[in-house]
Design a protein around this motif. Sequence first.
Motif, PDB file in Angstrom:
ATOM      1  N   GLN A   1      11.291   5.567  16.614  1.00 57.38           N
ATOM      2  CA  GLN A   1      11.671   4.168  16.446  1.00 57.38           C
ATOM      3  C   GLN A   1      10.998   3.621  15.201  1.00 57.38           C
ATOM      4  OE1 GLN A   1      10.658   1.875  19.922  1.00 57.38           O
ATOM      5  NE2 GLN A   1      12.602   2.332  20.931  1.00 57.38           N
ATOM      6  N   LEU A   2      11.703   2.779  14.499  1.00 61.04           N
ATOM      7  CA  LEU A   2      11.169   2.145  13.298  1.00 61.04           C
ATOM      8  C   LEU A   2      11.334   0.641  13.442  1.00 61.04           C
ATOM      9  CD1 LEU A   2       9.943   2.749  10.490  1.00 61.04           C
ATOM     10  CD2 LEU A   2      12.281   2.749   9.587  1.00 61.04           C
ATOM     11  N   ARG A   3      10.229  -0.071  13.369  1.00 60.65           N
ATOM     12  CA  ARG A   3      10.237  -1.525  13.511  1.00 60.65           C
ATOM     13  C   ARG A   3       9.643  -2.191  12.279  1.00 60.65           C
ATOM     14  NH1 ARG A   3      11.099  -3.447  18.709  1.00 60.65           N
ATOM     15  NH2 ARG A   3      11.146  -1.835  20.331  1.00 60.65           N
ATOM     16  N   MET A   4      10.096  -3.389  12.002  1.00 64.09           N
ATOM     17  CA  MET A   4       9.527  -4.208  10.944  1.00 64.09           C
ATOM     18  C   MET A   4       8.674  -5.291  11.589  1.00 64.09           C
ATOM     19  SD  MET A   4       9.207  -5.018   7.745  1.00 64.09           S
ATOM     20  CE  MET A   4      10.566  -4.420   6.747  1.00 64.09           C
ATOM     21  N   LEU A   5       7.437  -5.417  11.148  1.00 66.69           N
ATOM     22  CA  LEU A   5       6.521  -6.425  11.668  1.00 66.69           C
ATOM     23  C   LEU A   5       5.900  -7.191  10.515  1.00 66.69           C
ATOM     24  CD1 LEU A   5       6.238  -3.710  13.612  1.00 66.69           C
ATOM     25  CD2 LEU A   5       4.502  -5.098  14.728  1.00 66.69           C
ATOM     26  N   ALA A   6       5.454  -8.392  10.804  1.00 67.68           N
ATOM     27  CA  ALA A   6       4.693  -9.171   9.830  1.00 67.68           C
ATOM     28  C   ALA A   6       3.234  -8.746   9.893  1.00 67.68           C
ATOM     29  CB  ALA A   6       4.823 -10.661  10.126  1.00 67.68           C
ATOM     30  N   ALA A   7       2.600  -8.594   8.714  1.00 64.30           N
ATOM     31  CA  ALA A   7       1.182  -8.239   8.625  1.00 64.30           C
ATOM     32  C   ALA A   7       0.548  -9.168   7.597  1.00 64.30           C
ATOM     33  CB  ALA A   7       1.010  -6.779   8.229  1.00 64.30           C
ATOM     34  N   GLY A   8       0.155 -10.351   8.057  1.00 66.73           N
ATOM     35  CA  GLY A   8      -0.340 -11.352   7.123  1.00 66.73           C
ATOM     36  C   GLY A   8       0.796 -11.831   6.251  1.00 66.73           C
ATOM     37  N   GLN A   9       0.590 -11.801   4.958  1.00 70.25           N
ATOM     38  CA  GLN A   9       1.623 -12.212   4.012  1.00 70.25           C
ATOM     39  C   GLN A   9       2.541 -11.057   3.620  1.00 70.25           C
ATOM     40  OE1 GLN A   9       2.081 -15.471   3.161  1.00 70.25           O
ATOM     41  NE2 GLN A   9       0.492 -15.729   4.726  1.00 70.25           N
ATOM     42  N   GLN A  10       2.229  -9.853   4.122  1.00 69.94           N
ATOM     43  CA  GLN A  10       3.032  -8.687   3.813  1.00 69.94           C
ATOM     44  C   GLN A  10       3.861  -8.296   5.046  1.00 69.94           C
ATOM     45  OE1 GLN A  10       3.102  -7.523   0.762  1.00 69.94           O
ATOM     46  NE2 GLN A  10       1.387  -8.704  -0.028  1.00 69.94           N
ATOM     47  N   SER A  11       4.651  -7.256   4.890  1.00 68.70           N
ATOM     48  CA  SER A  11       5.406  -6.697   6.000  1.00 68.70           C
ATOM     49  C   SER A  11       4.912  -5.286   6.273  1.00 68.70           C
ATOM     50  CB  SER A  11       6.903  -6.676   5.682  1.00 68.70           C
ATOM     51  OG  SER A  11       7.411  -7.983   5.582  1.00 68.70           O
ATOM     52  N   LEU A  12       5.167  -4.818   7.470  1.00 69.80           N
ATOM     53  CA  LEU A  12       4.696  -3.513   7.891  1.00 69.80           C
ATOM     54  C   LEU A  12       5.820  -2.795   8.619  1.00 69.80           C
ATOM     55  CD1 LEU A  12       1.295  -2.669   9.514  1.00 69.80           C
ATOM     56  CD2 LEU A  12       3.376  -2.010  10.709  1.00 69.80           C
TER      57      LEU A  12
ATOM     58  N   TRP B   1      15.112  -6.903   6.349  1.00 71.49           N
ATOM     59  CA  TRP B   1      14.822  -8.205   6.926  1.00 71.49           C
ATOM     60  C   TRP B   1      16.088  -8.843   7.469  1.00 71.49           C
ATOM     61  CZ3 TRP B   1      12.508  -6.755   2.259  1.00 71.49           C
ATOM     62  CH2 TRP B   1      11.116  -6.577   2.320  1.00 71.49           C
ATOM     63  N   GLY B   2      15.948  -9.438   8.649  1.00 76.31           N
ATOM     64  CA  GLY B   2      17.048 -10.199   9.223  1.00 76.31           C
ATOM     65  C   GLY B   2      16.958 -11.652   8.799  1.00 76.31           C
ATOM     66  N   THR B   3      17.335 -12.537   9.676  1.00 73.90           N
ATOM     67  CA  THR B   3      17.304 -13.961   9.333  1.00 73.90           C
ATOM     68  C   THR B   3      15.886 -14.505   9.321  1.00 73.90           C
ATOM     69  OG1 THR B   3      17.679 -14.486  11.667  1.00 73.90           O
ATOM     70  CG2 THR B   3      19.612 -14.338  10.235  1.00 73.90           C
ATOM     71  N   ASP B   4      14.989 -13.889  10.092  1.00 70.01           N
ATOM     72  CA  ASP B   4      13.599 -14.346  10.156  1.00 70.01           C
ATOM     73  C   ASP B   4      12.705 -13.211   9.688  1.00 70.01           C
ATOM     74  OD1 ASP B   4      11.100 -15.319  10.665  1.00 70.01           O
ATOM     75  OD2 ASP B   4      11.433 -15.755  12.785  1.00 70.01           O
ATOM     76  N   GLU B   5      12.145 -13.341   8.492  1.00 68.78           N
ATOM     77  CA  GLU B   5      11.343 -12.272   7.912  1.00 68.78           C
ATOM     78  C   GLU B   5      10.012 -12.095   8.633  1.00 68.78           C
ATOM     79  OE1 GLU B   5      10.851 -12.529   3.730  1.00 68.78           O
ATOM     80  OE2 GLU B   5      12.993 -12.623   3.300  1.00 68.78           O
ATOM     81  N   ARG B   6       9.591 -13.079   9.447  1.00 68.14           N
ATOM     82  CA  ARG B   6       8.294 -12.976  10.117  1.00 68.14           C
ATOM     83  C   ARG B   6       8.421 -12.442  11.536  1.00 68.14           C
ATOM     84  NH1 ARG B   6       6.276 -12.027   6.154  1.00 68.14           N
ATOM     85  NH2 ARG B   6       4.239 -12.120   7.170  1.00 68.14           N
TER      86      ARG B   6
ATOM     87  N   ARG C   1       0.832  -1.201   0.000  1.00 74.05           N
ATOM     88  CA  ARG C   1       0.000   0.000   0.000  1.00 74.05           C
ATOM     89  C   ARG C   1       0.871   1.258   0.000  1.00 74.05           C
ATOM     90  NH1 ARG C   1      -4.117   0.595   4.822  1.00 74.05           N
ATOM     91  NH2 ARG C   1      -4.955  -1.253   3.768  1.00 74.05           N
ATOM     92  N   HIS C   2       1.819   1.319   0.901  1.00 77.36           N
ATOM     93  CA  HIS C   2       2.663   2.510   1.018  1.00 77.36           C
ATOM     94  C   HIS C   2       4.059   2.318   0.428  1.00 77.36           C
ATOM     95  CE1 HIS C   2      -0.181   2.978   4.586  1.00 77.36           C
ATOM     96  NE2 HIS C   2      -0.496   3.953   3.764  1.00 77.36           N
ATOM     97  N   TRP C   3       4.501   1.088   0.267  1.00 80.25           N
ATOM     98  CA  TRP C   3       5.803   0.799  -0.337  1.00 80.25           C
ATOM     99  C   TRP C   3       5.769  -0.605  -0.932  1.00 80.25           C
ATOM    100  CZ3 TRP C   3       8.739  -3.109   2.137  1.00 80.25           C
ATOM    101  CH2 TRP C   3       8.281  -3.488   3.402  1.00 80.25           C
ATOM    102  N   LYS C   4       6.614  -0.831  -1.942  1.00 78.84           N
ATOM    103  CA  LYS C   4       6.575  -2.101  -2.660  1.00 78.84           C
ATOM    104  C   LYS C   4       7.645  -3.078  -2.198  1.00 78.84           C
ATOM    105  CE  LYS C   4       4.882   0.250  -6.830  1.00 78.84           C
ATOM    106  NZ  LYS C   4       5.195   0.585  -8.248  1.00 78.84           N
ATOM    107  N   ASP C   5       8.881  -2.608  -2.187  1.00 82.54           N
ATOM    108  CA  ASP C   5      10.000  -3.489  -1.876  1.00 82.54           C
ATOM    109  C   ASP C   5      11.035  -2.700  -1.086  1.00 82.54           C
ATOM    110  OD1 ASP C   5      11.154  -1.836  -3.805  1.00 82.54           O
ATOM    111  OD2 ASP C   5      10.921  -3.332  -5.398  1.00 82.54           O
ATOM    112  N   GLU C   6      12.173  -3.305  -0.860  1.00 79.49           N
ATOM    113  CA  GLU C   6      13.198  -2.668  -0.033  1.00 79.49           C
ATOM    114  C   GLU C   6      13.670  -1.347  -0.637  1.00 79.49           C
ATOM    115  OE1 GLU C   6      17.247  -4.083   2.305  1.00 79.49           O
ATOM    116  OE2 GLU C   6      15.861  -5.537   1.442  1.00 79.49           O
ATOM    117  N   GLU C   7      13.852  -1.315  -1.942  1.00 80.87           N
ATOM    118  CA  GLU C   7      14.296  -0.083  -2.604  1.00 80.87           C
ATOM    119  C   GLU C   7      13.250   1.015  -2.473  1.00 80.87           C
ATOM    120  OE1 GLU C   7      15.716   1.476  -7.045  1.00 80.87           O
ATOM    121  OE2 GLU C   7      15.330  -0.655  -6.674  1.00 80.87           O
ATOM    122  N   ASP C   8      11.979   0.638  -2.656  1.00 81.79           N
ATOM    123  CA  ASP C   8      10.904   1.619  -2.555  1.00 81.79           C
ATOM    124  C   ASP C   8      10.743   2.112  -1.117  1.00 81.79           C
ATOM    125  OD1 ASP C   8       8.830   3.137  -3.759  1.00 81.79           O
ATOM    126  OD2 ASP C   8       7.343   1.754  -2.930  1.00 81.79           O
TER     127      ASP C   8
END
Length: 256
Positions: free
Chosen positions: A196-207, A170-175, A149-156
């Motif tokens: 703070q900026l965190r990466m979380l799993a949101a269903g099949q996507q990341s947030l 993403w680290g060793t565990d993407e979820r 929705r707001h970004w596509k991939d790591e570059e975006d």
Amino acid sequence: MLEQLAKPPIIEVGAAVEWPRLAEVDAVFLAGWFAHRRQRYPRYRILRAAGPDSVSVDFGNAAPALRGWFESECGSWVVQLDNQRLALHWRRTGPDSDYPRFGSVAGGVRDRMVEEWQAFQAFLGQRDISIPQQLVVAVFKVDALLQGRHWKDEEDASRLLPVLRHQPLWGTDERAEELLLGVSTADDSGMSQRWQLRMLAAGQQSLLRLETGARCPLPEAGAVDSALTRCNERVNRLFDTLISAEARHERFRGEG
């Protein structure tokens, strides 16, 4: 001043007045506060008080500090009260849960927090309890930046948030939830800010979960309104620094 966004990614806003400790806040006090405010917040729970990092620790046989959780009928508004803070939260509870704005419109987060603080002061006065000293005001906001929705991939994502240009997403565990970056600073006036900026799993996507916050000393109990405004301006400045106006207009349909 940050422009108004038609579709802001914000999912939570909090405002609080904090103090070192108020010993009178116990289960009986919290029940009385609920009776005082139940028309606006009809749902009530007692929990353990949250510490500075939302962690409770018990020492010996001392009774744990308690926290009252007072929720509106719609579930979007929550007041939390313990022996060190009175806090108000707005939470996005669904797609039709519109952000009420902080202070640009009547009845926003700032106005409701001021109302809660005034009600709390009156409640203390009715019980001959002194208003706490050494007050601090805090504001925080949480934005959810959803992949797809707001970004596509790591570059975006790095175009949306330039601070990510040299940071793997993403680290060793993407979820797994992962803290990517975080900065906390303070100035000579006593104002502090953090993000703070965190990466979380949101269903099949990341947030990407971006939390921004600011705290400042409150010179007197009646100055909550202006202190909240200063903290909100600092939080907005952080958001403006992290995500450019061009990116905001492109991703969140900025207006103004």
